[in-house]
Each structure stands twice: as structure tokens, then as C-alpha cells.
Design a protein around this motif. Structure first.
Motif, PDB file in Angstrom:
ATOM      1  N   HIS A 117       0.870  -1.181   0.000  1.00 26.31           N
ATOM      2  CA  HIS A 117       0.000   0.000   0.000  1.00 26.31           C
ATOM      3  C   HIS A 117       0.901   1.222   0.000  1.00 26.31           C
ATOM      4  O   HIS A 117       1.643   1.459   0.948  1.00 26.31           O
ATOM      5  N   GLY A 118       0.856   1.982  -1.083  1.00 26.64           N
ATOM      6  CA  GLY A 118       1.749   3.117  -1.228  1.00 26.64           C
ATOM      7  C   GLY A 118       2.588   2.982  -2.481  1.00 26.64           C
ATOM      8  O   GLY A 118       2.296   2.175  -3.370  1.00 26.64           O
ATOM      9  N   ASN A 119       3.630   3.761  -2.555  1.00 23.01           N
ATOM     10  CA  ASN A 119       4.486   3.786  -3.740  1.00 23.01           C
ATOM     11  C   ASN A 119       5.541   2.694  -3.643  1.00 23.01           C
ATOM     12  O   ASN A 119       6.575   2.873  -3.002  1.00 23.01           O
ATOM     13  N   PHE A 120       5.281   1.580  -4.293  1.00 25.66           N
ATOM     14  CA  PHE A 120       6.244   0.490  -4.347  1.00 25.66           C
ATOM     15  C   PHE A 120       7.015   0.479  -5.664  1.00 25.66           C
ATOM     16  O   PHE A 120       7.554  -0.549  -6.065  1.00 25.66           O
ATOM     17  N   GLY A 121       7.076   1.619  -6.323  1.00 27.19           N
ATOM     18  CA  GLY A 121       7.894   1.750  -7.510  1.00 27.19           C
ATOM     19  C   GLY A 121       7.168   1.364  -8.784  1.00 27.19           C
ATOM     20  O   GLY A 121       6.045   0.862  -8.771  1.00 27.19           O
ATOM     21  N   SER A 122       7.837   1.643  -9.894  1.00 27.58           N
ATOM     22  CA  SER A 122       7.337   1.282 -11.217  1.00 27.58           C
ATOM     23  C   SER A 122       8.515   0.791 -12.039  1.00 27.58           C
ATOM     24  O   SER A 122       9.635   0.670 -11.538  1.00 27.58           O
ATOM     25  N   LEU A 123       8.244   0.528 -13.316  1.00 28.08           N
ATOM     26  CA  LEU A 123       9.314   0.047 -14.184  1.00 28.08           C
ATOM     27  C   LEU A 123      10.380   1.108 -14.412  1.00 28.08           C
ATOM     28  O   LEU A 123      11.502   0.775 -14.810  1.00 28.08           O
ATOM     29  N   ASP A 124      10.056   2.365 -14.171  1.00 34.21           N
ATOM     30  CA  ASP A 124      11.017   3.437 -14.406  1.00 34.21           C
ATOM     31  C   ASP A 124      11.466   4.143 -13.140  1.00 34.21           C
ATOM     32  O   ASP A 124      12.473   4.851 -13.153  1.00 34.21           O
ATOM     33  N   ASP A 125      10.728   3.992 -12.040  1.00 34.08           N
ATOM     34  CA  ASP A 125      11.051   4.704 -10.805  1.00 34.08           C
ATOM     35  C   ASP A 125      11.132   3.728  -9.646  1.00 34.08           C
ATOM     36  O   ASP A 125      10.461   2.700  -9.625  1.00 34.08           O
ATOM     37  N   GLY A 126      11.954   4.094  -8.657  1.00 34.36           N
ATOM     38  CA  GLY A 126      12.104   3.271  -7.473  1.00 34.36           C
ATOM     39  C   GLY A 126      10.990   3.504  -6.472  1.00 34.36           C
ATOM     40  O   GLY A 126      10.173   4.423  -6.615  1.00 34.36           O
ATOM     41  N   PRO A 127      10.934   2.697  -5.426  1.00 37.66           N
ATOM     42  CA  PRO A 127       9.867   2.831  -4.425  1.00 37.66           C
ATOM     43  C   PRO A 127      10.159   3.953  -3.438  1.00 37.66           C
ATOM     44  O   PRO A 127      11.280   4.467  -3.346  1.00 37.66           O
TER      45      PRO A 127
END
Length: 827
Positions: A117-127
Motif C-alpha cells: 500500500h503506497g508507492n512500491f515503484g514502477s518500471l522506471d522509478d524506485g519505491p
């Protein structure tokens, strides 16, 4: 030897330092082996049974121990990291959190084990940092830890021997195959592709029931990897090699389709990218390719990805380039096509091994059989212990008065326990249980409950003993539990499997555009002959030269539209749009959408609306398309007041997008136009049913500023309703007239129509009144539509729907046949 300088405070024998000579090579070898052993077995490689590295296993186990089930609230990720680090994992918090983040990323794992729950990152950005995110167990993690309290796996001490942890999780999910793994150890590495849970479980169940199944048998259930981000796998030879030997490679492609991103421009819309490739990386490579001239035909690349619609990367194509060829360039020079190398290295019985598909399934199946067997033994033991206590309690209830007397006359609990065992022939656990018995259990209903429980326990014990005694029953139970897991957590396949770039998919998918090794389409659209088309509903398109619209069998007509005007041209040329205000607007043919090839009649539904191609004034409309080349015949046009004009062919401004071709009087407007040679016939039809045709040579070409000359003598209140150019080579031209009431609102009356061969109408001189072409029925007083052109003629309604026309009538001035619906246009 080395000696320290003597000091007066210590005796000489204590000042001598003892130094042991060690061979550097031996010391380095031993130290390196210890380090390599630690990395291989304690960090980098997953266990083939549960598919987890030690840090991942400790995270999942600790979350289960903390009670962070899917139905419980989230807790801060930092709390989980702290618990794992303090109790189980003697390393830093950063690698623990990194491992937990990967377990929560749906684009990294096919079946995530952590619900983040929250920002666990994406293919281009870290968590985000662990203090900002929250987590709990995903439902699939419950299946990984189910049965830990039933002695299904061995427990080993933690790093300081104060706590215990499982050496492996029960793993009801084939996690290693479903989620894959990646890791770099010392002298070896692992890189495993994710697969579909339903397919893997189907193969495992087949192996459970058929232990001698071959690799080919198992590949019928597992045709290839199933990546979390979808996409396409191109070429399956490398996948088969990996399933056979444990090593192989395959290529992954983005899922892309060609769409009209603007009314005038096509684009490539990417909805799925290769595994672990992000849109920002693709855009960066596209920009580099455009700057280095490796990529051509791309005007822009925009990332429109959002949480609601998912990935959407739009790559706009320049006018004049084939989108299919540009897509092939993108596959070649950007990460839209990527390679994945499989190296199935995992720990089996504590040793790193390279495993094929059959070996991976065998290890997991063997683990599940062992887990179910140990669980069954544990449950059998617990039920036997409970049955033993229930039987002793039943004995005590039968002689409860004597039991109470024995207890009351005993000096202490030890004496009471000893006397109960001797008097009632009980075991020590039974006697201890009776001593701790509450008086409320001595009721009549309690005895009935105990007898019922005794019977149920005996039946359960018999079932468990039969299960442990029969290997077939045990394997059947394992298979059923696998099926339940697949039904609970399984999802449909996301990745399309293709034998090769242009072939059919083994998973039932359509082929992708031509790939390497095949003849690629030309990048730029050649300046080939084609036809520019204008439909009756105001759509523009272009098509091939061999598909002349409105000619021959009419194979290029629209299903739900009619071609109102057509001009032969080339793909990179320009045509003019003649408007009712007497203007010609320049239209690049490349801006017009190309009609797809078809065996039957095409549809212009994908055409470009006229208003998107040219800028029109208020109440201005496009009446025809005209050629703009210098060698084209003069442009002939007619107005509603009966004026005709032919414009000099070379009188076309080269630096203007719009110009006038006739000077109109007030209240007059152009009703039609087309290129006309001297031998062609100019045809005008008026609202009072008069039809006049005469040779185009009777109208001398004039300049653009001229106002034309008299073409047709009109009666009082009459106007020209149609103008056409009939060529000698036109096959069987016909005249179509539609009559109705002049007072009715346009589009509300059906009227009557008549189709007559053009040859029945005699030619008259220019500026005469012509001959009658239609006899009115009751309630009709004017022609509301007319068309003269090559057969067959077709009519359409205001919405583009076809309207049947009557059969040809040999009567030149006969009355019409009532129509089934109002007619909007004829072509």
C-alpha cells in the motif's frame, strides 16, 4: 619472526609476539570458498522447493508470524523490515526492504506475495522509503505458509540460536516457476522466467498421477512463459531448449496496434511492453534513434499511462511513412523487442543445480508430497492423543462419584494422580486431564458430546492411517489440493506465444508484423497511383489505382456510403476540394487515410471527415474533388443559377492553399465540378426536371477570375440541382432523379425515384432549356436530387445507410417509384 622492542616494565619472555606463518594462496582460497558458500547458499540462489531466497522466505514467514493476514490492516513496511532484521536476517535493512518491494510488484512477479500500500515503484522509478509505505501478506502468501504449525517442514535456529525459522516454506504454490527468480552468486547466476499458475499446476498434477511423464507430455500443459507485463514471445525454440536443459533464450515483443491518433495522422499505440522494460526507457531509446538517424518516420512519442487505463505509449507517425515499417524499426532498435536468457539454477538438497522443466516440477511435487505426508502424520498423532484423553474422560464420567472420592481423600495432586491411575487403569496424561477437568463437563450432554467426538476421531484416524498407507491416495490428495490452489489464485494467460515473428501463435493469437528474416515493407509510402475519394457523407480517403470507384463492377463502393467524387492521382500528390463558394482548397493525398485491401466492398467508415482536412467557412460545403496537376483536363463546374465554366488547367497558384475559380453572383453557389475534356459531355439537371447536356468543347476555358457563361436556361424559380461530366468510356451511364415537394423539410420526405439510361436523352445546345427527365406524381413539384454517372448508381440515407433504387425505366419522362426511405445522396 618479528620482535617488539623491550620495555623495562615487562619481563623479556612476555615481550616476544608469536607470529604464525600462513601460505597466502591457501588462506585466500579458504576465505574465498567461505564467502562463495555464504553467497550461494544464504543469499543469491532460491530453493527449488519454495522458490524463495533466504531473505524472501524470512520476510514471508515473519509477516505470517506477525499475523499480517490479508484481512488485517496494513502496517508500516519499516516495522516488517525491523522485525525481519532483528529476529531472522542479520543484514542491513536496505536489502530486506528491496526484497520485500519486489515481492509486492505486480510487474515483477506473476503472483505477488506481498500486498503493498503506497508507492512500491514502477518500471522506471524506485519505491518510496519504508517509512512511507505499508504492507501485509497477499492471499497467495497464505498458501505459501499454510500448515507451518503442523510440523510440515523442519525448523532451524536463527542467526543467534534464540529463535527458530523454517528451512523451507510448505509452498502450496509452485512459486519458482510461477514467479521466476533472478540472482547473481559467486561463479554462477540464476534467471528464471515467470509462468502461468494454472498451466504449471496442470503439468504438476499430470506428473503426480504419471511419474514417468516425458518432457513433451508436460509441455502440452506448459507451452511457454507467461510474463506479468504480457507482450509477445517470438520464437519458441529457445524456450524448448530451456525446458530440456535448463538454459535457453527467447525474444519478447511489445503489444502494439496501429490507430488514428489524430484525424490526419496514424500512430502506434503500445499497451504492453517486454518484461521489466519501462515506457520511459523506450521513449529515451526512440529519441536517441531519431537523433542518430536510425529511426525514421516518427514525429513524437508520448506516455499516456495511468492507473485507470494501464500502459498506453503513443508513437505518432509522420505523414508518408508506413506505420508497419516504422513498427519493425522500433522492434529492431528499441527495447520494444528484448531478449530474455533463461538459466534455471536453484538449490536442490543444498546443492546448486541447473534444472529443466521436468526436474523443476519433480522437486516441487516431491516437496508437496512430503509436506502432505508430514501433515497427515502430525494430524494422526494429534487425533490419537485426543482420542486417548476422551476415552479416559469417558471412564471417569461413568464412575464420577468414585473419581471424586479418590481425589478428595488424596493428600496432594501427585497422590491423586497415582491413585486414579491404579484404580481406573488410566495413563498419566489421562489422569492429569481428569484432575484439570471442570465440574461443568460432568453433565449428561457433555457425555453425549464426548461419545460423538470419540466416534469422529476414530473415523478421522482411520482415514489418515489409510492415507499414509496408500501412496496412490496420498498422491490423489496432493493433486486435489493443487487443483484447488489453481482455481483460487489462477488467472488467464497474459503473454502471447508465437513460433516466429510472422507465424501463428501456439496459444491462439494473431500474427505480428513481419520480423527479422522476412522481407520488410518499404518505410516510406511510394508515390504510387491511387484514387482520392469523397463520400456522400463527407468522408475523404484514398485507395489503389486498380480499384476505380464507381467503375465496372463497383468493387470499391462503400457498404454504408456512396462515392460522390473520385480523382485519379498519386499517393504523394495533391488534389483540390471544390466548394460551394467557388473555392478550391489544396488537400495532400498522404493526409487521407488509405482504405484497407478487401475482397468485397470496402467501407469508408474509417475515412477522414472533410472538416478535418480543410477549413471551411460558414455554410460552405465541399461538392467535389478535382485534380491539380498541370496536365489535367480543364476543370468544369456549374452553379445553381445555370452558369458553367471551364478553368484553364495551369491556372493553379503554387504557394496558396485556397483560391477562387469562379466569380459568383449574389445568391449563387457551385453545385458540382469535375475535369472535362473537349469530347466529354457536360450535364445539368434542374429542379423543374429539365436535363441538358452538350459537349464540353462548347465552353472555352477561362481564367480563375472569370464569371463563366450561360450553361442552362432555367424556368421561373428553377435552380440547377446536379452537374456531372459524362465521358465516352463510361459504362452504361444512367440518370437518377428523385422528386418530392419543394415545401417539405430536407430529409423528411421519401419522394419517388426514377433510373433511366442516359442515352435516351438527346443533346441540346448550350444555354437552352433541355428536355424533361421526370413526371411528377401527386404532391410533387420539384426534383430534390439528381445524379448522372456510370452504372450502377446507389443511394444512401442521411446516416450512410443504403436506400434501394428502382430498376431502370426505359421511359425518358416517366414518373418515379416511391422510395422506402429518404435519400440523402446518390453516387
Amino acid at each position: 619472526m618479528a620482535r617488539r622492542p623491550a620495555t623495562p616494565d615487562l619481563p623479556p619472555e612476555d615481550l616476544v609476539e608469536k607470529i604464525v606463518d600462513i601460505d597466502v594462496a591457501t588462506e585466500m582460497e579458504g576465505s574465498f570458498l567461505e564467502y562463495a558458500y555464504s553467497v550461494i547458499y544464504s543469499r543469491a540462489l532460491p530453493d527449488a522447493r519454495d522458490g524463495l531466497k533466504p531473505v524472501q522466505r524470512r520476510i514471508v514467514y515473519q509477516m505470517a508470524d506477525m499475523g499480517l493476514r490479508p484481512d488485517r490492516p496494513y502496517v508500516k513496511s519499516a516495522r516488517v523490515v525491523g522485525e525481519v532484521m532483528g529476529k531472522l536476517h542479520p543484514h542491513g535493512d536496505a536489502p530486506i526492504y528491496d526484497a520485500m518491494v519486489r515481492l509486492a510488484q505486480a510487474f515483477s512477479l506473476r503472483l505477488p506475495l506481498v500486498d503493498g500500500h503506497g508507492n512500491f515503484g514502477s518500471l522506471d522509478d524506485g519505491p518510496a522509503a519504508s517509512r512511507y509505505t505499508e504492507a501485509r501478506m497477499a492471499p497467495s502468501a497464505m498458501a505459501m505458509t499454510q500448515g507451518l504449525d503442523e510440523d510440515v517442514v523442519d525448523l532451524v535456529p536463527n542467526y543467534d540460536s534464540k529463535l527458530t525459522q523454517p528451512s523451507v516454506l510448505p509452498a502450496a504454490i509452485p512459486n519458482l516457476l510461477v514467479n521466476g527468480a533472478t540472482g547473481i552468486a559467486v561463479g554462477m547466476a540464476t534467471n528464471m522466467a515467470p509462468h502461468n499458475l494454472v498451466e504449471v499446476v496442470a503439468a504438476a498434477r499430470h506428473l503426480v498421477l504419471h511419474p514417468d511423464a516425458t518432457l513433451e507430455d508436460l509441455m502440452r500443459f506448459v507451452p511457454g512463459p507467461d510474463l506479468p507485463t504480457g507482450g509477445k514471445i517470438v520464437g519458441l525454440d529457445g524456450v524448448r531448449d530451456a525446458y530440456r536443459t535448463g538454459r535457453g533464450a527467447f525474444r519478447t515483443r511489445a503489444t502494439a496496434r496501429i490507430e488514428n491518433v489524430t484525424p490526419k495522422r496514424k500512430g502506434i499505440v503500445v499497451t504492453e511492453l517486454p518484461y521489466l522494460v519501462g515506457p520511459e526507457k523506450v521513449i529515451e531509446k526512440i529519441k536517441e534513434g531519431v537523433q542518430s538517424k536510425k529511426l525514421s518516420g516518427i514525429s513524437d512519442a508520448v506516455d499516456l499511462t495511468d492507473r485507470q487505463h494501464g500502459l498506453r505509449l503513443v508513437i505518432e507517425i509522420k505523414t508518408g511513412f508506413h506505420p508497419e515499417a516504422v513498427l519493425e524499426q522500433l522492434y529492431r532498435y528499441t527495447p520494444m523487442e528484448d531478449s530474455f536468457s533463461i538459466n534455471n539454477v536453484a538449490l536442490v538438497d543444498g546443492q546448486p543445480r541447473t534444472l529443466g522443466l521436468r526436474e523443476l516440477l519433480q522437486v516441487w511435487v516431491g516437496h508437496r508430497i512430503d509436506v502432505v505426508r508430514r501433515r497427515s502424520r502430525y494430524r494422526l498423532r494429534k487425533r490419537q492423543e485426543r482420542l486417548h484423553l476422551v476415552e479416559g474422560l469417558l471412564v471417569a464420567i461413568v464412575d464420577i462419584d468414585e473419581v471424586i472420592q479418590v481425589i478428595r481423600t488424596s493428600d496432594d495432586s501427585d497422590e491423586a494422580r497415582t491413585r486414579l491411575r491404579s484404580v481406573f487403569d488410566l495413563s498419566e496424561p489421562q489422569a492429569e486431564y481428569i484432575l484439570e477437568l471442570r465440574l461443568r463437563r460432568l453433565t449428561r450432554f457433555s457425555r453425549l458430546d464426548l461419545e460423538r467426538e470419540q466416534q469422529e476421531l476414530r473415523e478421522e484416524i482411520a482415514r489418515l492411517e489409510a492415507l499414509l498407507a496408500d501412496e496412490a491416495l496420498l498422491r490423489g490428495l496432493v493433486s486435489d489440493e493443487m487443483a484447488e490452489v489453481a482455481a483460487t489464485y489462477g488467472t488467464p494467460r497474459r503473454t502471447i506465444l508465437l513460433e516466429h515473428a510472422g507465424g501463428a501463435s501456439v496459444a491462439g493469437a494473431a500474427a505480428v508484423p513481419a520480423g527479422r528474416g522476412r522481407a520488410a515493407a518499404p518505410l516510406e509510402i511510394p508515390d504510387a497511383p491511387c484514387w482520392a475519394l469523397l463520400s456522400a457523407t463527407g468522408l475523404l480517403a484514398r485507395t489503389g489505382d486498380d480499384d476505380a470507384p464507381g467503375r465496372g463492377d463497383g468493387t470499391r463502393r462503400s457498404r454504408h456510403d456512396v462515392v460522390a467524387s473520385a480523382v485519379p492521382t498519386t499517393a504523394r500528390a495533391e488534389v483540390g476540394a471544390l466548394t460551394s463558394r467557388g473555392r478550391v482548397l489544396r488537400v495532400p493525398v498522404l493526409d487521407l487515410p488509405s482504405l484497407p485491401p478487401t475482397d468485397g466492398p470496402p467501407t469508408l467508415s474509417g475515412g477522414l471527415p472533410v472538416g478535418e482536412a480543410v477549413t471551411l467557412e460558414k455554410d460552405e460545403r465541399v461538392v467535389a474533388l478535382v485534380p491539380l496537376t498541370a496536365d489535367a483536363p480543364p476543370l468544369a463546374l456549374a452553379t445553381a443559377q445555370g452558369v458553367v465554366k471551364r478553368v484553364t488547367p495551369g491556372d493553379v497558384p503554387g504557394n496558396r492553399d485556397a483560391w477562387e475559380v469562379i466569380g459568383l453572383k449574389d445568391g449563387d453557389e457551385v453545385v458540382g465540378g469535375a475535369a472535362a475534356r473537349d469530347e466529354d459531355e457536360l450535364v445539368l439537371v434542374s429542379t423543374d426536371t429539365s436535363l441538358l447536356h452538350f459537349p464540353a468543347s462548347h465552353v472555352r476555358p477561362q481564367g480563375r477570375a472569370a464569371g463563366g457563361m450561360s450553361g442552362m436556361k432555367l424556368g421561373a424559380g428553377a435552380r440547377v440541382v446536379a452537374f456531372s461530366v459524362v465521358r465516352p468510356e463510361d459504362p452504361d451511364p444512367v440518370v437518377v432523379t428523385v422528386a418530392g415537394a419543394s415545401s417539405a423539410l430536407p430529409g423528411t420526405q421519401t419522394g419517388s425515384a426514377k433510373v433511366t439510361p442516359f442515352a435516351l436523352y438527346p443533346a441540346k445546345g448550350r444555354a437552352t432549356g433541355g428536355v424533361r427527365s421526370h413526371r411528377f406524381l401527386k404532391g410533387e413539384d420539384a426534383l430534390i436530387l439528381a445524379h448522372v454517372g456510370a452504372a450502377p448508381a446507389r443511394a444512401t440515407g442521411s446516416g450512410g445507410q443504403p436506400v434501394p433504387l428502382p430498376e431502370p425505366d426505359p421511359r425518358r419522362d416517366g414518373s418515379g417509384t416511391p422510395l422506402a426511405a429518404p435519400v440523402h445522396a446518390i453516387g
